[in-house]
Scaffold this motif. Structure first.
Motif, mmCIF file in Angstrom:
data_model
loop_
_atom_site.group_PDB
_atom_site.id
_atom_site.type_symbol
_atom_site.label_atom_id
_atom_site.label_comp_id
_atom_site.label_asym_id
_atom_site.label_seq_id
_atom_site.Cartn_x
_atom_site.Cartn_y
_atom_site.Cartn_z
ATOM 1 N N ILE A 20 11.718 1.293 0.272
ATOM 2 C CA ILE A 20 11.511 0.288 1.326
ATOM 3 C C ILE A 20 12.123 0.757 2.638
ATOM 4 O O ILE A 20 11.524 0.591 3.710
ATOM 5 N N LYS A 21 13.301 1.370 2.564
ATOM 6 C CA LYS A 21 13.942 1.886 3.778
ATOM 7 C C LYS A 21 13.097 2.987 4.402
ATOM 8 O O LYS A 21 12.962 3.057 5.632
ATOM 9 N N ARG A 22 12.512 3.835 3.562
ATOM 10 C CA ARG A 22 11.658 4.909 4.061
ATOM 11 C C ARG A 22 10.452 4.311 4.791
ATOM 12 O O ARG A 22 10.026 4.807 5.835
ATOM 13 N N PHE A 23 9.888 3.245 4.227
ATOM 14 C CA PHE A 23 8.742 2.575 4.873
ATOM 15 C C PHE A 23 9.160 2.000 6.219
ATOM 16 O O PHE A 23 8.446 2.141 7.223
ATOM 17 N N GLN A 24 10.309 1.329 6.240
ATOM 18 C CA GLN A 24 10.780 0.709 7.475
ATOM 19 C C GLN A 24 11.088 1.756 8.545
ATOM 20 O O GLN A 24 10.804 1.540 9.736
ATOM 21 N N ASP A 25 11.627 2.895 8.137
ATOM 22 C CA ASP A 25 11.950 3.957 9.109
ATOM 23 C C ASP A 25 10.692 4.566 9.718
ATOM 24 O O ASP A 25 10.716 5.037 10.860
ATOM 25 N N ASN A 26 9.603 4.559 8.923
ATOM 26 C CA ASN A 26 8.356 5.158 9.401
ATOM 27 C C ASN A 26 7.435 4.174 10.095
ATOM 28 O O ASN A 26 6.373 4.541 10.602
ATOM 29 N N ALA A 27 7.829 2.887 10.071
ATOM 30 C CA ALA A 27 6.972 1.839 10.646
ATOM 31 C C ALA A 27 6.949 1.927 12.176
ATOM 32 O O ALA A 27 7.903 2.330 12.807
ATOM 33 N N LYS A 62 0.834 -1.211 0.000
ATOM 34 C CA LYS A 62 0.000 0.000 0.000
ATOM 35 C C LYS A 62 0.867 1.259 0.000
ATOM 36 O O LYS A 62 0.559 2.243 -0.676
ATOM 37 N N PHE A 63 1.954 1.214 0.766
ATOM 38 C CA PHE A 63 2.867 2.357 0.828
ATOM 39 C C PHE A 63 3.472 2.637 -0.541
ATOM 40 O O PHE A 63 3.511 3.772 -1.003
ATOM 41 N N LEU A 64 3.944 1.593 -1.205
ATOM 42 C CA LEU A 64 4.573 1.761 -2.514
ATOM 43 C C LEU A 64 3.566 2.237 -3.559
ATOM 44 O O LEU A 64 3.913 3.014 -4.452
ATOM 45 N N GLU A 65 2.336 1.775 -3.442
ATOM 46 C CA GLU A 65 1.298 2.178 -4.401
ATOM 47 C C GLU A 65 1.084 3.685 -4.417
ATOM 48 O O GLU A 65 0.699 4.255 -5.440
ATOM 49 N N GLU A 66 1.324 4.315 -3.273
ATOM 50 C CA GLU A 66 1.102 5.767 -3.170
ATOM 51 C C GLU A 66 2.042 6.559 -4.082
ATOM 52 O O GLU A 66 1.795 7.728 -4.361
ATOM 53 N N PHE A 67 3.113 5.928 -4.529
ATOM 54 C CA PHE A 67 4.062 6.618 -5.402
ATOM 55 C C PHE A 67 3.714 6.449 -6.880
ATOM 56 O O PHE A 67 4.399 6.999 -7.743
ATOM 57 N N LEU A 68 2.663 5.690 -7.163
ATOM 58 C CA LEU A 68 2.171 5.584 -8.531
ATOM 59 C C LEU A 68 1.252 6.758 -8.848
ATOM 60 O O LEU A 68 0.628 7.327 -7.950
ATOM 61 N N THR A 69 1.143 7.097 -10.099
ATOM 62 C CA THR A 69 0.140 8.086 -10.491
ATOM 63 C C THR A 69 -1.233 7.452 -10.314
ATOM 64 O O THR A 69 -1.370 6.219 -10.367
#
Length: 218
Positions: free
Chosen positions: A211-218, A8-15
């Motif tokens: 992925i690192k950004r997601f892990q840092d914010n988890a 879901k996090f990665l999807e947010e970077f799609l148009t």
């Protein structure tokens, strides 16, 4: 196990348009049917079959390269290999064993004999549709291991079709028929998440950073 929150996090970077397309395509994907090509000599034929799998929503294709080991022709496949799961096997026996262990019946496509017509084929069982070489058809190994036989009815003097044409006809018919049935043909939620992650990983060049950004914010 893949974290759905990461997807879901990665999807947010799609148009928005790309995200909508991903969801639309993945909703039509199936693993109820899969395809296997056995030592196809003409590389563009295998590539065309990959393209047909993508067009008709068949997610997995199995390529047996026991004698003919070549790279998939990217131009002919027109990028379809990016979205379809390509499984390579070094022998027909290996491929057959793998598919049977995963619950598939082996279906040999042959132009005559004891094969059932496409319109009469039983779609209820998960099926691996095998296509053979342009010159000799399927090996005796596949024919012996087959649980069912399938043919396209032909009305002319010619009793065979190019493998890529045969695959397109069969896949179009089977996928349309299954979507009109009550069979549960869609991917599971876990399969959808895994596939979407695979597509996302091929979309973002900076995936490790995200992925690192997601892990840092988890």
């Amino acid at each position: 196990m893949l974290n759905p929150e990461l997807v879901k996090f990665l999807e947010e970077f799609l148009t928005p348009g790309r995200r909508e397309l991903f969801n639309k395509v993945i909703a039509q994907r199936t693993n109820h049917f899969t395809v296997a090509t056995e030592d196809v000599y003409q590389l563009h034929n295998t590539s065309a079959v990959i393209r047909s799998c993508d067009v008709f929503g068949v997610q997995n294709i199995h390529v047996i390269e026991e004698r003919n080991r070549k790279k998939i022709d990217r131009e002919i496949a027109m990028g379809a290999q990016k979205w379809v799961s390509l499984n390579r096997h070094h022998s027909s026996a290996e491929c057959i064993t793998h598919l049977k262990e995963n619950g598939y019946q082996i279906v040999a496509t042959i132009p005559h004999g004891k094969a059932v017509n496409l319109a009469d084929f039983d779609i209820s069982k998960p099926s691996a549709i095998f296509f053979g070489t342009e010159k000799d058809g399927l090996s005796q190994e596949v024919i012996t291991a087959a649980d069912a036989f399938l043919k396209i009815p032909m009305m002319g003097f010619t009793d065979s079709l190019n493998i890529s044409v045969s695959a397109a006809i069969i896949l179009q018919h089977l996928t349309q028929k299954i979507k009109e049935s009550n069979i549960k043909w869609e991917l599971t939620e876990n399969e959808k998440n895994a596939l979407k992650y695979d597509w996302l990983s091929k979309t973002f060049k900076n995936l490790p950073e995200l992925i690192k950004r997601f892990q840092d914010n988890a």
